[in-house]
Design a protein around this motif. Sequence first.
Motif, PDB file in Angstrom:
ATOM      1  N   ALA A 102       0.865  -1.325   0.258  1.00  7.30           N
ATOM      2  CA  ALA A 102       0.038   0.046  -0.173  1.00  7.30           C
ATOM      3  C   ALA A 102       0.966   1.219   0.091  1.00  7.30           C
ATOM      4  CB  ALA A 102      -0.790   0.008   1.171  1.00  7.30           C
ATOM      5  N   HIS A 103       0.473   2.313  -0.517  1.00  7.46           N
ATOM      6  CA  HIS A 103       1.003   3.705  -0.611  1.00  7.46           C
ATOM      7  C   HIS A 103       1.373   3.870   0.910  1.00  7.46           C
ATOM      8  CE1 HIS A 103       1.801   7.859  -1.864  1.00  7.46           C
ATOM      9  NE2 HIS A 103       1.381   8.208  -0.864  1.00  7.46           N
ATOM     10  N   GLY A 104       2.735   4.195   0.972  1.00  6.36           N
ATOM     11  CA  GLY A 104       3.277   4.615   2.318  1.00  6.36           C
ATOM     12  C   GLY A 104       3.255   3.472   3.339  1.00  6.36           C
ATOM     13  N   ASN A 105       3.121   2.202   2.991  1.00  3.81           N
ATOM     14  CA  ASN A 105       3.079   1.104   3.825  1.00  3.81           C
ATOM     15  C   ASN A 105       2.106   1.477   5.024  1.00  3.81           C
ATOM     16  OD1 ASN A 105       4.951  -0.036   2.355  1.00  3.81           O
ATOM     17  ND2 ASN A 105       6.794   0.724   3.716  1.00  3.81           N
ATOM     18  N   THR A 106       0.968   2.028   4.553  1.00  2.00           N
ATOM     19  CA  THR A 106      -0.250   2.262   5.533  1.00  2.00           C
ATOM     20  C   THR A 106      -1.476   1.598   4.948  1.00  2.00           C
ATOM     21  OG1 THR A 106       0.744   4.152   6.149  1.00  2.00           O
ATOM     22  CG2 THR A 106      -1.274   4.171   6.861  1.00  2.00           C
ATOM     23  N   LYS A 107      -2.399   1.178   5.806  1.00  2.00           N
ATOM     24  CA  LYS A 107      -3.691   0.341   5.337  1.00  2.00           C
ATOM     25  C   LYS A 107      -4.424   0.453   6.350  1.00  2.00           C
ATOM     26  CE  LYS A 107      -5.589  -2.767   2.543  1.00  2.00           C
ATOM     27  NZ  LYS A 107      -5.554  -2.475   1.039  1.00  2.00           N
ATOM     28  N   ALA A 108      -5.717   1.086   5.939  1.00  2.00           N
ATOM     29  CA  ALA A 108      -7.148   1.203   6.756  1.00  2.00           C
ATOM     30  C   ALA A 108      -7.929   0.071   6.503  1.00  2.00           C
ATOM     31  CB  ALA A 108      -7.651   2.605   6.652  1.00  2.00           C
ATOM     32  N   LYS A 109      -8.731  -0.152   7.615  1.00  2.00           N
ATOM     33  CA  LYS A 109      -9.611  -1.340   7.339  1.00  2.00           C
ATOM     34  C   LYS A 109     -10.923  -1.141   8.414  1.00  2.00           C
ATOM     35  CE  LYS A 109      -9.907  -6.251   6.492  1.00  2.00           C
ATOM     36  NZ  LYS A 109      -9.199  -7.372   6.303  1.00  2.00           N
ATOM     37  N   LYS A 110     -11.899  -1.450   7.892  1.00  2.00           N
ATOM     38  CA  LYS A 110     -13.210  -1.050   8.682  1.00  2.00           C
ATOM     39  C   LYS A 110     -13.068  -2.460   9.727  1.00  2.00           C
ATOM     40  CE  LYS A 110     -16.759   1.681   6.827  1.00  2.00           C
ATOM     41  NZ  LYS A 110     -16.364   2.902   7.687  1.00  2.00           N
ATOM     42  N   ILE A 111     -13.461  -2.143  10.878  1.00  2.00           N
ATOM     43  CA  ILE A 111     -13.362  -3.287  11.746  1.00  2.00           C
ATOM     44  C   ILE A 111     -14.570  -3.714  12.019  1.00  2.00           C
ATOM     45  CG2 ILE A 111     -11.156  -2.399  13.057  1.00  2.00           C
ATOM     46  CD1 ILE A 111     -13.092  -1.460  15.321  1.00  2.00           C
ATOM     47  N   LYS A 112     -14.931  -5.039  12.469  1.00  2.00           N
ATOM     48  CA  LYS A 112     -16.011  -5.442  12.955  1.00  2.00           C
ATOM     49  C   LYS A 112     -16.435  -4.819  14.119  1.00  2.00           C
ATOM     50  CE  LYS A 112     -15.282  -9.947  10.691  1.00  2.00           C
ATOM     51  NZ  LYS A 112     -14.898 -11.373  11.062  1.00  2.00           N
ATOM     52  N   LYS A 113     -17.900  -4.348  14.012  1.00  3.44           N
ATOM     53  CA  LYS A 113     -18.482  -3.633  15.135  1.00  3.44           C
ATOM     54  C   LYS A 113     -18.266  -1.981  15.115  1.00  3.44           C
ATOM     55  CE  LYS A 113     -18.647  -6.615  19.279  1.00  3.44           C
ATOM     56  NZ  LYS A 113     -18.513  -6.963  20.611  1.00  3.44           N
ATOM     57  N   GLY A 114     -17.694  -1.593  13.841  1.00  3.68           N
ATOM     58  CA  GLY A 114     -17.722  -0.371  13.482  1.00  3.68           C
ATOM     59  C   GLY A 114     -16.402   0.448  13.870  1.00  3.68           C
ATOM     60  N   GLY A 115     -16.030   1.458  13.121  1.00  2.00           N
ATOM     61  CA  GLY A 115     -14.616   2.147  13.348  1.00  2.00           C
ATOM     62  C   GLY A 115     -13.990   1.752  12.327  1.00  2.00           C
ATOM     63  N   THR A 116     -12.858   2.397  12.288  1.00  2.60           N
ATOM     64  CA  THR A 116     -11.587   2.132  11.284  1.00  2.60           C
ATOM     65  C   THR A 116     -10.197   1.850  12.150  1.00  2.60           C
ATOM     66  OG1 THR A 116     -11.276   4.401  10.751  1.00  2.60           O
ATOM     67  CG2 THR A 116     -12.663   3.071   9.211  1.00  2.60           C
TER      68      THR A 116
END
Length: 116
Positions: A102-116
Amino acid sequence: MKLELSIHASKLKNVAGAFKGTSDPFAVVTKLSTKPGERPKVLGKTEVIKNSVSPNWVKVFILDYDLGTPCKIAINIFDEVKKKNNLGMGSAVMDVGQILGAHGNTKAKKIKKGGT
């Protein structure tokens, strides 16, 4: 190779309950097994961030990684509760190879139960 993994979360659901303030989240990071007979390995636990639904943990996890080899980590987030069982706030599974790609070796992901 050794990798350093830092984590943070945003917009977690406050699970502290009515009249109990805001959640005190911490995370547990586990390297999942990828081979038969291999056991998951807990890499560690972050510090507790008091009264936050968008924690940015200071703890850095060190992960042994062989380039090209499948490697997944599980992140489980809990609200620290004194005198009771900690409450689950969410969880996510991430592929280390996808993070590195990923760009900048950073990855976001939605978590189960909400939030990221």
